[in-house]
Write a protein that holds these residues in place. Structure first.
Motif, PDB file in Angstrom:
ATOM      1  N   PRO A  93      15.315  29.734  21.596  1.00  0.00           N
ATOM      2  CA  PRO A  93      15.477  30.476  22.846  1.00  0.00           C
ATOM      3  C   PRO A  93      16.848  30.269  23.466  1.00  0.00           C
ATOM      4  O   PRO A  93      17.475  29.228  23.297  1.00  0.00           O
ATOM      5  CB  PRO A  93      14.362  29.919  23.741  1.00  0.00           C
ATOM      6  N   CYS A 107      16.458  34.275  28.454  1.00  0.00           N
ATOM      7  CA  CYS A 107      15.330  33.939  29.337  1.00  0.00           C
ATOM      8  C   CYS A 107      15.602  34.437  30.753  1.00  0.00           C
ATOM      9  O   CYS A 107      14.715  34.980  31.426  1.00  0.00           O
ATOM     10  CB  CYS A 107      15.093  32.434  29.354  1.00  0.00           C
ATOM     11  N   ASN A 156      15.827  40.582  25.499  1.00  0.00           N
ATOM     12  CA  ASN A 156      15.330  39.250  25.158  1.00  0.00           C
ATOM     13  C   ASN A 156      14.357  39.400  24.000  1.00  0.00           C
ATOM     14  O   ASN A 156      13.915  40.506  23.687  1.00  0.00           O
ATOM     15  CB  ASN A 156      14.683  38.587  26.379  1.00  0.00           C
ATOM     16  N   ASP A 198      12.396  33.866  23.322  1.00  0.00           N
ATOM     17  CA  ASP A 198      12.815  33.712  24.713  1.00  0.00           C
ATOM     18  C   ASP A 198      11.638  33.943  25.663  1.00  0.00           C
ATOM     19  O   ASP A 198      11.435  33.196  26.627  1.00  0.00           O
ATOM     20  CB  ASP A 198      13.930  34.712  25.047  1.00  0.00           C
TER      21      ASP A 198
END
Length: 269
Positions: free
Chosen positions: A17, A22, A32, A36
């Protein structure tokens, strides 16, 4: 593993991630990926106000930009700019002053790719793919040389960035490298997550980032203030995000400390 979109830069790791992606998720963006979203959902489960504090952080950025434009600043360097979303620096600044010049900087390939797409055709804005710690690479980049003049006042923005910089990287020294190049009359905008008044159940959310591409280092109000010691703090100083020059009393949270982040703007005199 998630299928790779054709537009995705080859060096993007879809198994780990990214804080920038995020953050895009928290803001309601679409840039994303599954890895994430999984981390972000775990964080939101532990800290339900995460999306609200991300929105407040963006609101601080917009207020800081307007403050600087109102005081004659016409050039901006936004480091750690992230994946473009509504209310970007160039949109806010150029709405008031169409001649305002903006250089974005990020080390996240997805953020840079989408920034280039959005800025296509805007002769007063550009993007650099680089890391905060590489000050010379950023300040002497072709984009900065074309759009920015460090002999004139500039606003350097480092919003939601330094909590991803460990103490071992000497964050104050990093800021000093930029401060040295900034002309008198310049501004430095900064926001930073903190564990001051930290809800106990939020600690696990910070721990989740330890295995991401961007582990976190929380800092106190005193530590954040020290990062800005080369600057004169604009009133009201280092305060919780919703408390920094809100547009209206309704914008201030009933418990501002739940924003878990400080905001400040420093003025180089």
């Amino acid at each position: 593993m998630e299928d790779r979109p054709n537009w995705l830069p080859k060096d993007v790791d879809l198994e780990k991630p990214s804080a920038a992606r995020c953050y895009d998720y928290y803001l309601g963006g679409a840039h994303n990926f599954a890895v994430d979203r999984e981390l972000a959902r775990q964080v939101v489960a532990m800290v339900p106000q995460t999306k609200a504090l991300a929105q407040d952080n963006r609101a601080f950025l917009r207020r800081a930009v307007r403050y600087c434009v109102d005081r004659g600043i016409r050039q901006f360097l936004d480091i750690g700019s992230g994946i473009p979303t509504a209310g970007n620096v160039h949109e806010v600044a150029q709405e008031i002053a169409p001649e305002a010049r903006v250089v974005y900087v990020d080390n996240e390939p997805v953020a840079v790719a989408h920034s280039r797409s959005i800025l296509d055709g805007n002769e007063y804005a550009d993007v650099v793919q680089a890391d905060l710690v590489d000050a010379a690479e950023i300040l002497d980049s072709p984009q900065a040389k074309q759009l920015l003049n460090f002999d004139e006042p500039i606003a350097v923005l480092m919003v939601a960035l330094f909590h991803f910089v460990p103490d071992s990287a000497q964050p104050k020294r990093i800021i000093g490298q930029y401060s040295e190049r900034m002309a008198p009359g310049s501004y430095l905008g900064l926001s930073h997550l903190t564990q001051d008044d930290f809800p106990e159940d939020a600690q696990g959310a910070i721990d989740l980032y330890a295995n991401s591409s961007n582990p976190m280092t929380m800092r106190s109000r005193a530590e954040v203030t020290d990062l800005l010691s080369d600057f004169e703090l604009v009133d009201p100083g280092v305060v919780y995000l919703p408390e920094w020059r809100p547009d209206s009393p309704e914008d201030v949270w009933e418990q501002p400390e739940l924003s878990m982040g400080y905001a400040a703007l420093g003025h180089k005199v």
